[in-house]
Write an enzyme that holds these catalytic residues in place. Structure first.
Site: not given
Ligand SMILES: Cc1ncc(COP(=O)(O)O)c(C=O)c1O
Length: 404
Positions: A311, A338
């Site tokens: 968000y 990653c």
């Protein structure tokens, strides 16, 4: 939760001690805070004595759910799994409501067999499916219908659920058509109007608008709703600058609404009950210095706490051991995953850190562990509840071997 002699404590337990004993990352919750939040929540609305159904999606830990149940709450669930957890935690079926746009036949069957308080339906197809199952079982099933009031919750766009472009609930027109439809059904008892306009709502005005729409729709529908389920959504202060939600104002607005409607109010709070009860204790693995900033690479990542990546929101980060007087630095706190979105916070003026130092990510009790994943084949952290200064492991750290 506070500092004592510059060391962070959860109730009377040092965060540093927990990290040494259990390793990191750790989700740690305070029972005292949880209890206080529930008492306060109920007190705020005591004039109309609502049924408080804790929103299980915000935190699905079964041992925490058991504590929440013991403190008098029911449960709001959105899947068969959440329903099973609520039942395992001993929640009374007559205090369970089932929300969600995509309940499968299997899920509806299970809920109907358990005789829960309400299935809050979100489409005509779902109501027809409930009716079909009810008929086959020769049962009358109590349902609610979720209204989409087309009200802007004025929150983060990605957690707004009450606007007409959102997938949730039904328009006023369809809602009224379905009220009529259920009146002619032998197998469905329409007991509730349900609504949920979004999460992390701090603006009372959104709720006031929502109540006006409900008032209008209930009058138009000419139906006596035994329950009005106002959903959850009340926001918390993730930083010191956030204005706190005005509970008193909301309670007054609801009391006014109830002058014209003789219904029992249901709430489905998640974040406001559990959000600020939890912290994530994490260790600095490496510090990577670049020309423009220093990266603090933590041993918890977006798989452990997804809200910042999902968000774009911030959680405060504080040190486990406060060092007075040390020089301040600008740091970017990131995880080991990653993905470039695996970033928690950029903090200016943070006390100087070194590798292996411990930090705390604050207010992660809601949508923290429940949104966690095993991305990058990383086991879930241990969850600990501090209750009356006792350290309770409420969920063991996942074992790597179980993921392989
Ligand atoms: C139907 C429903 N009820 C309750 C909640 C809980 O919301 P919150 O945690 O903001 O109180 C949600 C979460 O989005 C929801 O979708």
């Amino acid at each position: 939760m506070k500092y004592l002699n510059n060391s962070f404590l959860i109730e009377h337990v040092k965060a540093e001690y927990l990290a040494k004993k259990f390793g990191t990352p750790i989700y740690c919750y305070s029972y005292k805070k949880l209890k206080m939040n529930i008492i306060k929540f109920k007190n705020n609305f005591k004039s109309f004595n609502p049924l408080v159904c804790f929103s299980v999606k915000s935190n699905t830990n079964v041992n925490l759910l058991r504590e929440i149940r013991k403190l008098g709450c029911g449960a709001d669930v959105v899947s068969i799994g959440e329903l099973m957890k609520a039942l395992k935690a001993g929640v009374n079926t007559k205090k369970i409501v089932f929300s969600g746009v995509g309940k499968t036949t299997k899920e509806l069957n299970y809920a109907i067999n358990k005789n829960i308080l309400l299935i809050n339906a979100e489409s005509k197809s779902e109501i027809i499916e409930i009716e079909k199952i009810a008929k086959s079982k020769k049962k009358i099933v109590n349902i609610g219908i979720r209204l989409n009031p087309n009200t802007d919750a004025k929150t983060i766009n990605k957690i707004s659920t009450g606007k007409k472009e959102d997938k949730f609930g039904l328009t006023e027109k369809t809602f009224i058509e379905l009220v009529k439809y259920t009146k002619n059904s032998k197998y469905i008892n329409l007991k509730c109007l349900s609504i949920h306009i979004g999460s992390q709502i701090l603006n009372n005005l959104s709720y006031e608008k929502m109540l006006k729409v409900i008032d209008k729709v209930v009058k138009k529908s000419n139906h006596k709703f035994e329950y009005v389920d106002l959903g959850g959504g009340i926001g918390i202060a993730y930083n010191n600058k956030t204005k706190k939600f005005n509970y008193k104002k909301y309670s007054i607005s609801i009391s006014k609404f109830l002058k014209n409607h003789n219904s029992k109010i249901i709430f489905e709070p998640g974040r406001s009950i559990i959000g600020d009860t939890g912290i994530l204790i994490s260790k600095v693995i490496y510090i990577k210095k670049t020309k423009s900033k220093d990266f603090i690479i933590l041993d918890s990542g977006m798989n452990d706490l997804m809200r910042p990546a999902l968000y774009g929101v911030n959680h405060r980060i504080i040190p486990v051991i406060k060092k007075g007087g040390s020089s301040k630095k600008t740091y970017e706190f990131v995880g080991p995953i990653c993905e470039s979105t695996d970033k928690f916070l950029t903090s200016k003026n943070f006390q100087k850190l070194k590798e292996k130092d411990l930090i705390i990510i604050c207010d992660v009790g809601a949508y923290g562990m429940s949104l966690s994943s095993n991305y990058n084949v990383r086991p879930n952290p241990v969850e600990i509840l501090i209750k009356e200064s006792k350290i309770n492991i409420v969920k063991k750290r996942q074992k790597l071997i179980d993921l392989i």
